[in-house]
Design a protein around this motif. Structure first.
Motif, mmCIF file in Angstrom:
data_model
loop_
_atom_site.group_PDB
_atom_site.id
_atom_site.type_symbol
_atom_site.label_atom_id
_atom_site.label_comp_id
_atom_site.label_asym_id
_atom_site.label_seq_id
_atom_site.Cartn_x
_atom_site.Cartn_y
_atom_site.Cartn_z
ATOM 1 N N PHE A 1 50.573 20.520 57.520
ATOM 2 C CA PHE A 1 49.367 20.607 56.693
ATOM 3 C C PHE A 1 49.733 21.100 55.306
ATOM 4 C CE2 PHE A 1 46.877 20.292 60.556
ATOM 5 C CZ PHE A 1 45.697 19.714 60.112
ATOM 6 N N LYS A 2 49.041 20.585 54.345
ATOM 7 C CA LYS A 2 49.123 21.046 52.954
ATOM 8 C C LYS A 2 47.697 21.436 52.532
ATOM 9 C CE LYS A 2 51.532 18.880 49.788
ATOM 10 N NZ LYS A 2 51.950 17.861 48.809
ATOM 11 N N CYS A 3 47.528 22.697 52.090
ATOM 12 C CA CYS A 3 46.210 23.183 51.688
ATOM 13 C C CYS A 3 46.247 23.583 50.223
ATOM 14 C CB CYS A 3 45.786 24.389 52.541
ATOM 15 S SG CYS A 3 45.491 23.971 54.278
ATOM 16 N N ASN A 4 45.327 23.028 49.443
ATOM 17 C CA ASN A 4 45.221 23.310 48.005
ATOM 18 C C ASN A 4 46.532 23.053 47.276
ATOM 19 O OD1 ASN A 4 42.554 24.275 48.447
ATOM 20 N ND2 ASN A 4 43.413 26.229 49.118
ATOM 21 N N VAL B 1 51.510 24.598 54.290
ATOM 22 C CA VAL B 1 51.218 25.686 55.225
ATOM 23 C C VAL B 1 52.495 26.011 56.012
ATOM 24 C CG1 VAL B 1 49.786 26.398 57.176
ATOM 25 C CG2 VAL B 1 48.828 24.939 55.374
ATOM 26 N N VAL C 1 41.966 28.187 59.724
ATOM 27 C CA VAL C 1 41.626 28.591 58.355
ATOM 28 C C VAL C 1 40.595 29.699 58.472
ATOM 29 C CG1 VAL C 1 40.718 27.905 56.115
ATOM 30 C CG2 VAL C 1 42.084 26.291 57.449
ATOM 31 N N TYR D 1 38.002 24.593 48.654
ATOM 32 C CA TYR D 1 39.211 24.750 49.456
ATOM 33 C C TYR D 1 39.411 23.487 50.292
ATOM 34 C CZ TYR D 1 42.635 27.207 52.391
ATOM 35 O OH TYR D 1 43.781 27.594 53.041
ATOM 36 N N TRP D 2 40.636 22.914 50.256
ATOM 37 C CA TRP D 2 40.873 21.667 50.985
ATOM 38 C C TRP D 2 42.221 21.688 51.678
ATOM 39 C CZ3 TRP D 2 45.167 18.838 49.654
ATOM 40 C CH2 TRP D 2 45.722 19.080 48.393
ATOM 41 N N CYS D 3 42.344 20.899 52.739
ATOM 42 C CA CYS D 3 43.596 20.754 53.481
ATOM 43 C C CYS D 3 43.818 19.281 53.798
ATOM 44 C CB CYS D 3 43.573 21.562 54.775
ATOM 45 S SG CYS D 3 43.570 23.345 54.523
ATOM 46 N N GLN D 4 45.137 18.928 53.948
ATOM 47 C CA GLN D 4 45.513 17.531 54.156
ATOM 48 C C GLN D 4 46.729 17.477 55.077
ATOM 49 O OE1 GLN D 4 47.157 15.565 50.696
ATOM 50 N NE2 GLN D 4 46.145 13.640 51.220
ATOM 51 N N LYS E 1 41.526 14.275 52.619
ATOM 52 C CA LYS E 1 41.370 15.689 52.335
ATOM 53 C C LYS E 1 40.104 16.200 53.017
ATOM 54 C CE LYS E 1 43.689 15.872 47.823
ATOM 55 N NZ LYS E 1 43.524 16.206 46.388
#
Length: 926
Positions: A56-59, A63, A89, A103-106, A120
């Motif tokens: 995961f990648k957040c903002n 992570v 989260v 706030y976002w995660c991908q 996202k």
């Protein structure tokens, strides 16, 4: 991959990609948007196939690997590796993030061939504030009136959904067509019923919590109505003077829920007289009769002194008596045996004399009666019923005052009563209104309640004055003369003047090709006009925020290339831009755009379109559509639009039949060519809008053209037939026209389509000699199987001898902008009183719906119901429609009719009725 899952922000791939065959990862499950409720963390999950690794990648930051929970499996069908990853989260992570977006995660997944990214997913903290921004307010509404309950839920994430409760039971608008809950969370009941009374609550809820508004109590009341009168009772006195009565009850219907009780008397009494009974009494006995052969004589009496009347008793006793007339000496037998013969002959002679004497007396009496009747009839023929009052022959129409004689006995032609000259009927030009604070003109007997401080002077059904005669800045332009409403000729004249407001004075047209206007406006509002185009913008009082001012602009974008109507649809008027776009309007503004359509809903479907900031055109509404977002009122020559936001707007017309017609203005211009013997005629067929005509005039000025005849209107139908333009009756031996050019035909698509340039045809005429200075001909413009117009041209080709074609029309180039109270026809204080009267429903039904009806606004009333002051928006629409004529008569007459409909006769008689002073009226512009 460990470095990839650390704090490195790069998206580097593995150092080497195996050469084994494979595919890019395919996401079987992507992370969804989530809301954090209170302090509970949320779980984001991601699933891909084939996938060696998923992170995961957040903002924009990776992570850490330790925060991932990974599960691996094998797809039984394809044999590929399936990997599923979870992360948590927390609320603290979201609160600590301060970025330009949520706030976002991908997810990022790897396979042998490369990487794939998921969508996202945003993570937001859910909440719902406690207090409503607007609670519904209780109302008392008459039956069949409209109920509008406003509700603005508390601010929340996600946005709260609104549900209405009635007596703690949910309301389903799908089950009741009379209820609408779709209009911006408001509850609208179109026609109130008794069952609609109750306590209404607005419920707002999202995933966090539910909130309840304050309960609003709605009472639907019924005003009482009288039943029919009963029959009159019998007179209560058996003898002499008494009374009889009849009654009615307030039960048709009976007042309910605090409704007004019936006005008037429930019992009526009238005097009566019962005739007293009179007992009969005998008159005196008659004389005894002659003794009969039976030796008896008779006498009689009648019960007539007096006769029995009115149920009186008949006389007691006998009406006839008989007695022996010979005191017992009577001899029974033949008379001849007793009386001698000579005595019998004397008796017969006496009997004959009496008979003839009676017949003679009867003949004389009849003759006297006939003579008397004849003399009487002759005397009556000299002074009989044919007497006519000479004043009936000398009456006529007064110039300005119409005296009405009070009605008397219709059978008397020459009454001795003098006519009542205190009642007059007067009609004047447009009346004017002023702020009534200057003079105390208010009475408590007004027709309007609570508008109790406006004095209504009832002159007739033609004029209602609000008692105002001063302040010239609020006056409309007065028409000369007096025109009663029943006069057809006067009605045509007034209608022609309204129409003339859209025909421009040629001498006043601006030379500038930029059709725009701008001015600075504040909280008091005003009016902005693009001169001589028919385009205007009315900014009501309170539309702009207090203690702020904005530079408002208004422009016509005739060269709008992005607007291309589809199919047979056409542009009916110029696209108009008003701005700036970011102004927050407190109340709707009225934008007026001229159009060229012959208004008929059976032939046209007119749409309002707006250009977005990206340059695309989207439909706002159809003119006949029922909506609460916008309002359009289509008049014969202009469309008035109530806007909640500024922008660029245009009117598009979609013809529904071949009878759909556009109004084209036909104008003929002429000028000398370079060759002194040639003369050019240019015939234009343009949309019947002032701005289209102004553009043509501006172009002709550059070419030295002169308008030769007043333009005429051509009704061009959408029946696919072409347009023919021809020049006829050219004087022979003086002028000639080139062969085969006297008639030109234009295809239907060229005329019907929206073209950036007005359609025109040019004709070249040539003089035989320079001495010819006068030109006389006819220009015929006709649609094949359609309407035709002929313009008669009589002009001099020399400029110093040519007569200028004048237009008697309104010129608004001198005042493109008016700020503050002087921009409005109705003073603000009077406007406030009218709104206070009609915004609040009352027992007599005088509300804003009747005000709208009296001003010919009968469609889409739900739009006004959503406004904080429906009456104010109706008056703004009235101001926009009457910006040129200032026809305050129509508004005053509407208020008078409402007052007459719901007022008692005593109110009208108490109203001041007086005869106007004509000299004073003329001096004050009335």
């Amino acid at each position: 991959f460990l470095s990839l899952a650390g704090n490195d922000n790069s998206e580097a791939l593995p150092e080497s990609i195996p050469s084994a065959p494979g595919t890019l990862p395919h996401f079987m499950e992507e992370p969804d948007d989530a809301y954090i409720i209170k302090s509970n963390p949320i779980v984001l999950r991601c699933k891909a196939m084939p996938a060696m690794q998923i992170f995961f990648k957040c903002n924009g930051e990776w992570v850490h690997q330790n925060e991932h929970v990974s599960e691996e499996s094998m797809d039984e069908t394809t044999g590929l590796k399936v990997r599923e990853v979870f992360i948590n989260v927390t609320r603290q992570q979201v609160e600590d993030f301060h970025g330009p977006e949520d706030y976002w995660c991908q997810c990022v997944a790897w396979s042998h061939l490369g990487t794939s990214k998921s969508r996202k997913a945003s993570v937001r903290i859910a909440y719902l504030r406690k207090n409503f921004e607007q609670d519904p307010q209780g109302k008392e509404v008459p039956i069949e009136g409209m109920i509008v309950l406003h509700c603005r839920p508390p601010e929340g994430v996600p946005a709260a959904e609104v549900e209405w409760l009635k007596n703690e039971e949910p309301i389903d608008s799908n089950l009741d067509e009379n209820i609408d809950t779709r209009a911006d969370h408001n509850l609208i009941i179109r026609q109130a019923r008794l069952s609609d009374s109750g306590n209404y609550t607005c419920m707002a809820a999202n995933i966090v919590a539910k909130r309840r508004s304050m309960s609003a109590t709605v009472v639907v009341y019924v005003n009482g109505g009288w039943s029919s009168w009963t029959e009159w009772s019998n007179c209560n006195a058996w003898c002499g003077r008494g009374w009889q009565k009849r009654s009615r009850t307030c039960t048709n219907p009976a007042p309910l829920n605090g409704g007004a009780f019936c006005e008037g008397m429930s019992v009526q009494k009238i005097t009566c007289t019962s005739l007293c009974p009179v007992d009969g009494s005998w008159e005196v006995w008659s004389e005894w009769s002659v003794c009969s052969p039976e030796c008896e004589r008779l006498r009689v009496r009648e019960c007539v002194a007096p006769p029995p009347r009115n149920g009186g008793k008949y006389c007691e006793g006998v009406s006839q008596e008989a007695e022996n007339c010979t005191e017992g000496l009577c001899i029974q037998g033949d008379v001849a045996d007793v009386v001698p013969a000579f005595l019998l002959s004397d008796i017969e002679t006496a009997s004959d004399i009496a008979l003839y004497s009676g017949l003679g007396a009867a003949v004389i009496a009849v003759a006297v009666l006939v003579v008397g009747v004849t003399l009487y009839r002759r005397s009556q023929s000299e002074y009989g019923v044919d007497v006519i009052d000479s004043s009936a022959l000398t009456g006529g129409f007064q110039t300005f005052n119409f005296k009405t004689v009070r009605q008397g006995n219709s059978l008397l032609l020459n009454s001795s009563l003098q006519p009542d000259l205190t009642v007059s009927r007067t009609y004047s030009g447009p009346i004017c209104l002023q702020d009534p604070m200057d003079k105390e003109l208010m009475t408590e007997s007004s027709l309007f309640n609570p508008l109790s401080d406006i004095k209504v002077k009832v002159q007739s059904s033609f004029m209602v004055s609000l008692g105002v005669t001063e302040r010239a800045e609020y006056h409309g332009k007065a028409h000369s003369g007096t025109f009663p409403h029943g006069n057809n000729r006067a009605f045509g004249t007034l209608q022609a003047r309204n129409k003339a407001a859209y025909i421009q004075n040629l001498a006043s047209l601006s030379r500038s090709s930029e059709l725009k206007a701008a001015a600075v406006f504040g909280h008091l509002g005003g009016r902005l006009v693009v001169p001589n185009t028919g385009v205007s913008l009315l900014i009501p009082h309170g539309a702009l925020p207090e203690e702020s001012s904005w530079e408002i602009y208004l422009a016509i974008t005739q060269k709008e290339s992005s607007l291309q109507p589809e199919g047979t649809a056409v542009l009916l008027g110029p696209p108009v831009t008003c701005g700036p776009w970011d102004v927050a309007l407190g109340t709707p503004c009225a934008l007026t755009i001229p159009h060229c359509a012959e208004v008929n809903p059976e032939h046209w479907n007119v749409h309002l379109k707006k250009r977005t900031q990206q340059g695309k055109w989207e439909e706002v509404m159809s003119v006949e559509e029922e909506t609460t977002s916008c309002y359009c009122l289509l008049d014969p020559y202009a469309c008035h639009i109530l806007l909640n936001s500024f922008g660029t707007y245009a009117l598009i017309g979609e013809p529904l039949s071949d009878c759909a017609a556009r109004q084209l203005k036909v104008a003929v211009f002429g000028c000398l060519s370079c060759n002194s013997l040639d003369y050019n005629l240019r015939v234009y067929c343009m949309d019947n809008t002032p701005c289209a005509f102004q553009e043509v005039v501006s172009d002709e000025r550059l070419q030295g053209g002169q308008l030769l005849e007043e333009p005429k209107l051509l009704h061009f139908q959408g029946n696919t037939f072409s347009l023919q333009i021809s020049v006829l009756d050219i004087p022979p031996f003086l002028w000639r026209i080139k062969p085969f050019t006297a008639c030109q035909e234009v295809p239907f698509s060229r005329v019907w389509g929206s073209s950036p340039k007005p359609l025109h045809c040019a004709f070249s005429l040539e003089r035989y000699t320079p001495a010819t200075t006068q030109l006389s001909c006819k220009v015929c413009v006709r649609q094949v199987k359609g309407h035709e117009q002929v313009l008669q041209i009589h002009t001099s080709i020399l400029e110093n001898e040519r007569e200028t074609v004048a237009f008697f029309a309104h010129d608004d180039s001198s005042f493109p902008a008016q700020m503050g109270p002087k921009a409005f026809k109705i003073p603000y204080s009077i406007r406030q009183r009218i709104c206070a009267t009609f915004d609040t429903p009352n027992a007599k039904g005088k509300d804003w719906q009747m005000l709208a009806q009296k001003n010919s606004i009968n469609r889409n009333l739900s739009y006004f119901a959503t406004q904080s002051s429906p009456s104010a928006v109706i008056l703004d629409l009235w101001e926009a429609r009457h910006q040129h004529d200032g026809d305050l008569d129509s508004l005053a007459c509407a208020l008078e009719e409402i007052g007459r409909t719901h007022s008692k006769i005593s109110d009208i008689t108490d109203t001041e009725i007086e005869e106007p002073d004509f000299n004073y009226s003329r001096q004050n512009g009335l």
